[in-house]
Design a protein around this motif. Structure first.
Motif, PDB file in Angstrom:
ATOM      1  N   SER A  13     -14.360 -45.643   6.114  1.00  0.00           N
ATOM      2  CA  SER A  13     -14.352 -44.189   5.921  1.00  0.00           C
ATOM      3  C   SER A  13     -14.348 -43.504   7.288  1.00  0.00           C
ATOM      4  CB  SER A  13     -15.588 -43.765   5.134  1.00  0.00           C
ATOM      5  OG  SER A  13     -16.755 -43.956   5.922  1.00  0.00           O
ATOM      6  N   ASN A  14     -14.034 -42.236   7.311  1.00  0.00           N
ATOM      7  CA  ASN A  14     -14.020 -41.486   8.567  1.00  0.00           C
ATOM      8  C   ASN A  14     -15.409 -41.468   9.204  1.00  0.00           C
ATOM      9  OD1 ASN A  14     -11.308 -40.938   8.398  1.00  0.00           O
ATOM     10  ND2 ASN A  14     -11.580 -38.953   7.424  1.00  0.00           N
ATOM     11  N   GLY A  15     -16.453 -41.419   8.377  1.00  0.00           N
ATOM     12  CA  GLY A  15     -17.823 -41.425   8.906  1.00  0.00           C
ATOM     13  C   GLY A  15     -18.153 -42.724   9.612  1.00  0.00           C
ATOM     14  N   ASP A  16     -17.737 -43.846   9.008  1.00  0.00           N
ATOM     15  CA  ASP A  16     -17.973 -45.144   9.645  1.00  0.00           C
ATOM     16  C   ASP A  16     -17.172 -45.285  10.935  1.00  0.00           C
ATOM     17  OD1 ASP A  16     -19.837 -46.070   7.833  1.00  0.00           O
ATOM     18  OD2 ASP A  16     -18.372 -47.170   6.618  1.00  0.00           O
ATOM     19  N   LYS A  17     -15.933 -44.796  10.923  1.00  0.00           N
ATOM     20  CA  LYS A  17     -15.120 -44.843  12.144  1.00  0.00           C
ATOM     21  C   LYS A  17     -15.763 -44.008  13.248  1.00  0.00           C
ATOM     22  CE  LYS A  17     -10.632 -45.622   9.984  1.00  0.00           C
ATOM     23  NZ  LYS A  17      -9.300 -45.068   9.723  1.00  0.00           N
ATOM     24  N   ALA A  18     -16.275 -42.852  12.885  1.00  0.00           N
ATOM     25  CA  ALA A  18     -16.947 -41.997  13.871  1.00  0.00           C
ATOM     26  C   ALA A  18     -18.208 -42.658  14.393  1.00  0.00           C
ATOM     27  CB  ALA A  18     -17.279 -40.644  13.248  1.00  0.00           C
ATOM     28  N   ASP A  19     -18.930 -43.353  13.518  1.00  0.00           N
ATOM     29  CA  ASP A  19     -20.129 -44.071  13.933  1.00  0.00           C
ATOM     30  C   ASP A  19     -19.789 -45.148  14.960  1.00  0.00           C
ATOM     31  OD1 ASP A  19     -22.878 -44.884  13.870  1.00  0.00           O
ATOM     32  OD2 ASP A  19     -22.333 -46.511  12.496  1.00  0.00           O
ATOM     33  N   LEU A  20     -18.716 -45.873  14.720  1.00  0.00           N
ATOM     34  CA  LEU A  20     -18.298 -46.915  15.670  1.00  0.00           C
ATOM     35  C   LEU A  20     -17.832 -46.324  16.992  1.00  0.00           C
ATOM     36  CD1 LEU A  20     -16.433 -49.432  13.343  1.00  0.00           C
ATOM     37  CD2 LEU A  20     -18.645 -49.744  14.453  1.00  0.00           C
ATOM     38  N   ALA A  29     -23.428 -53.922  17.447  1.00  0.00           N
ATOM     39  CA  ALA A  29     -23.869 -55.053  16.638  1.00  0.00           C
ATOM     40  C   ALA A  29     -24.899 -54.653  15.591  1.00  0.00           C
ATOM     41  CB  ALA A  29     -24.435 -56.142  17.534  1.00  0.00           C
ATOM     42  N   ASP A  30     -25.551 -53.507  15.744  1.00  0.00           N
ATOM     43  CA  ASP A  30     -26.552 -53.060  14.786  1.00  0.00           C
ATOM     44  C   ASP A  30     -26.048 -51.934  13.885  1.00  0.00           C
ATOM     45  OD1 ASP A  30     -28.411 -54.864  15.834  1.00  0.00           O
ATOM     46  OD2 ASP A  30     -29.026 -53.438  17.382  1.00  0.00           O
ATOM     47  N   SER A  31     -24.785 -51.626  13.975  1.00  0.00           N
ATOM     48  CA  SER A  31     -24.211 -50.539  13.184  1.00  0.00           C
ATOM     49  C   SER A  31     -23.829 -51.039  11.792  1.00  0.00           C
ATOM     50  CB  SER A  31     -22.972 -49.997  13.888  1.00  0.00           C
ATOM     51  OG  SER A  31     -22.289 -49.113  13.051  1.00  0.00           O
ATOM     52  N   PRO A  32     -24.166 -50.277  10.740  1.00  0.00           N
ATOM     53  CA  PRO A  32     -23.736 -50.666   9.388  1.00  0.00           C
ATOM     54  C   PRO A  32     -22.210 -50.762   9.257  1.00  0.00           C
ATOM     55  CG  PRO A  32     -25.373 -48.917   9.276  1.00  0.00           C
ATOM     56  CD  PRO A  32     -25.016 -49.085  10.718  1.00  0.00           C
ATOM     57  N   ALA A  33     -21.489 -49.937   9.988  1.00  0.00           N
ATOM     58  CA  ALA A  33     -20.024 -49.976   9.938  1.00  0.00           C
ATOM     59  C   ALA A  33     -19.497 -51.307  10.479  1.00  0.00           C
ATOM     60  CB  ALA A  33     -19.444 -48.809  10.724  1.00  0.00           C
ATOM     61  N   TYR A  34     -20.177 -51.856  11.477  1.00  0.00           N
ATOM     62  CA  TYR A  34     -19.772 -53.161  12.026  1.00  0.00           C
ATOM     63  C   TYR A  34     -19.869 -54.231  10.945  1.00  0.00           C
ATOM     64  CZ  TYR A  34     -20.228 -57.562  14.565  1.00  0.00           C
ATOM     65  OH  TYR A  34     -20.090 -58.858  14.985  1.00  0.00           O
ATOM     66  N   PHE A  35     -20.939 -54.197  10.171  1.00  0.00           N
ATOM     67  CA  PHE A  35     -21.112 -55.193   9.115  1.00  0.00           C
ATOM     68  C   PHE A  35     -20.099 -55.002   7.991  1.00  0.00           C
ATOM     69  CE2 PHE A  35     -25.343 -55.150  11.145  1.00  0.00           C
ATOM     70  CZ  PHE A  35     -25.342 -56.469  11.571  1.00  0.00           C
ATOM     71  N   SER A  41     -13.120 -58.119   6.786  1.00  0.00           N
ATOM     72  CA  SER A  41     -12.239 -59.023   7.534  1.00  0.00           C
ATOM     73  C   SER A  41     -12.615 -60.491   7.379  1.00  0.00           C
ATOM     74  CB  SER A  41     -12.248 -58.661   9.015  1.00  0.00           C
ATOM     75  OG  SER A  41     -13.512 -58.949   9.578  1.00  0.00           O
ATOM     76  N   ARG A  42     -13.810 -60.747   6.866  1.00  0.00           N
ATOM     77  CA  ARG A  42     -14.354 -62.114   6.758  1.00  0.00           C
ATOM     78  C   ARG A  42     -14.461 -62.780   8.128  1.00  0.00           C
ATOM     79  NH1 ARG A  42     -10.437 -62.600   2.307  1.00  0.00           N
ATOM     80  NH2 ARG A  42     -11.521 -61.949   0.436  1.00  0.00           N
ATOM     81  N   THR A  49     -16.111 -61.110  18.332  1.00  0.00           N
ATOM     82  CA  THR A  49     -15.760 -60.143  17.300  1.00  0.00           C
ATOM     83  C   THR A  49     -16.244 -58.752  17.685  1.00  0.00           C
ATOM     84  OG1 THR A  49     -15.948 -61.881  15.630  1.00  0.00           O
ATOM     85  CG2 THR A  49     -15.929 -59.615  14.836  1.00  0.00           C
ATOM     86  N   GLN A  50     -17.435 -58.674  18.240  1.00  0.00           N
ATOM     87  CA  GLN A  50     -17.984 -57.390  18.671  1.00  0.00           C
ATOM     88  C   GLN A  50     -17.117 -56.768  19.752  1.00  0.00           C
ATOM     89  OE1 GLN A  50     -22.040 -58.198  19.804  1.00  0.00           O
ATOM     90  NE2 GLN A  50     -22.506 -59.077  17.799  1.00  0.00           N
ATOM     91  N   ARG A  51     -16.708 -57.576  20.742  1.00  0.00           N
ATOM     92  CA  ARG A  51     -15.860 -57.048  21.815  1.00  0.00           C
ATOM     93  C   ARG A  51     -14.510 -56.602  21.290  1.00  0.00           C
ATOM     94  NH1 ARG A  51     -17.933 -61.535  24.906  1.00  0.00           N
ATOM     95  NH2 ARG A  51     -16.012 -62.646  24.449  1.00  0.00           N
ATOM     96  N   ILE A  52     -13.919 -57.388  20.372  1.00  0.00           N
ATOM     97  CA  ILE A  52     -12.615 -57.029  19.815  1.00  0.00           C
ATOM     98  C   ILE A  52     -12.699 -55.687  19.109  1.00  0.00           C
ATOM     99  CG2 ILE A  52     -10.895 -57.655  18.065  1.00  0.00           C
ATOM    100  CD1 ILE A  52     -11.557 -60.625  18.774  1.00  0.00           C
ATOM    101  N   LEU A  53     -13.693 -55.542  18.233  1.00  0.00           N
ATOM    102  CA  LEU A  53     -13.839 -54.276  17.504  1.00  0.00           C
ATOM    103  C   LEU A  53     -14.143 -53.132  18.459  1.00  0.00           C
ATOM    104  CD1 LEU A  53     -13.854 -52.821  14.800  1.00  0.00           C
ATOM    105  CD2 LEU A  53     -16.295 -53.346  14.635  1.00  0.00           C
TER     106      LEU A  53
END
Length: 143
Positions: A13-20, A29-35, A41-42, A49-53
């Motif tokens: 969602s736009n909110g999760d993208k803004a959070d990231l 690594a502690d963001s709900p959007a990351y999880f 993506s599995r 993975t953290q650096r890529i995102l």
């Protein structure tokens, strides 16, 4: 792998993208959007993975048209050689400096940014500097 992570990011969602976008690498690594990205993506919960995102968030990636590698994208955006040297010499903080410069870029190849983030270290920073300088020399000789 990079494509799955990018597609999972696009599903947020736009909110999760803004959070990231507001997260630095340590807080990501502690963001709900990351999880959520991990779930969609599995992908495994790893520093790679953290650096890529982290690097993919907020960038203008090439979707349908052929993109350019990171060094060429930085060169096309007007990044100076001194700024690339700062990225290569800054150790762990280099990824933050790199992201600041990548935000200026357009049409970046997903695979290029993904490999750089996944294998981030001394060798990746050295190769970034090498590719940047070689690309700069190619454009000068073509002119």
């Amino acid at each position: 792998m990079y494509q799955r992570i990018y597609q999972a990011y696009q599903l947020l969602s736009n909110g999760d993208k803004a959070d990231l976008k507001r997260c630095n690498l340590k807080k990501l690594a502690d963001s709900p959007a990351y999880f959520r990205v991990l779930k969609f993506s599995r992908a495994k919960d790893t520093p790679q993975t953290q650096r890529i995102l982290y690097l993919l968030v907020g960038l203008k990636m090439s979707d349908d048209q052929p993109g350019v590698n990171v060094a060429n994208a930085l060169l096309n955006a007007g990044v100076k050689e001194a700024q690339i040297i700062q990225i290569t010499r800054s150790g762990d903080n280099g990824i933050d400096y790199l992201k600041r410069q990548l935000v200026r870029c357009e049409n970046i190849k997903l695979e290029s940014i993904g490999k750089l983030a996944q294998f981030w270290g001394d060798n990746a920073r050295r190769n970034l500097l090498k590719n940047f300088i070689l690309s700069a020399n190619d454009t000068q000789t073509a002119s």
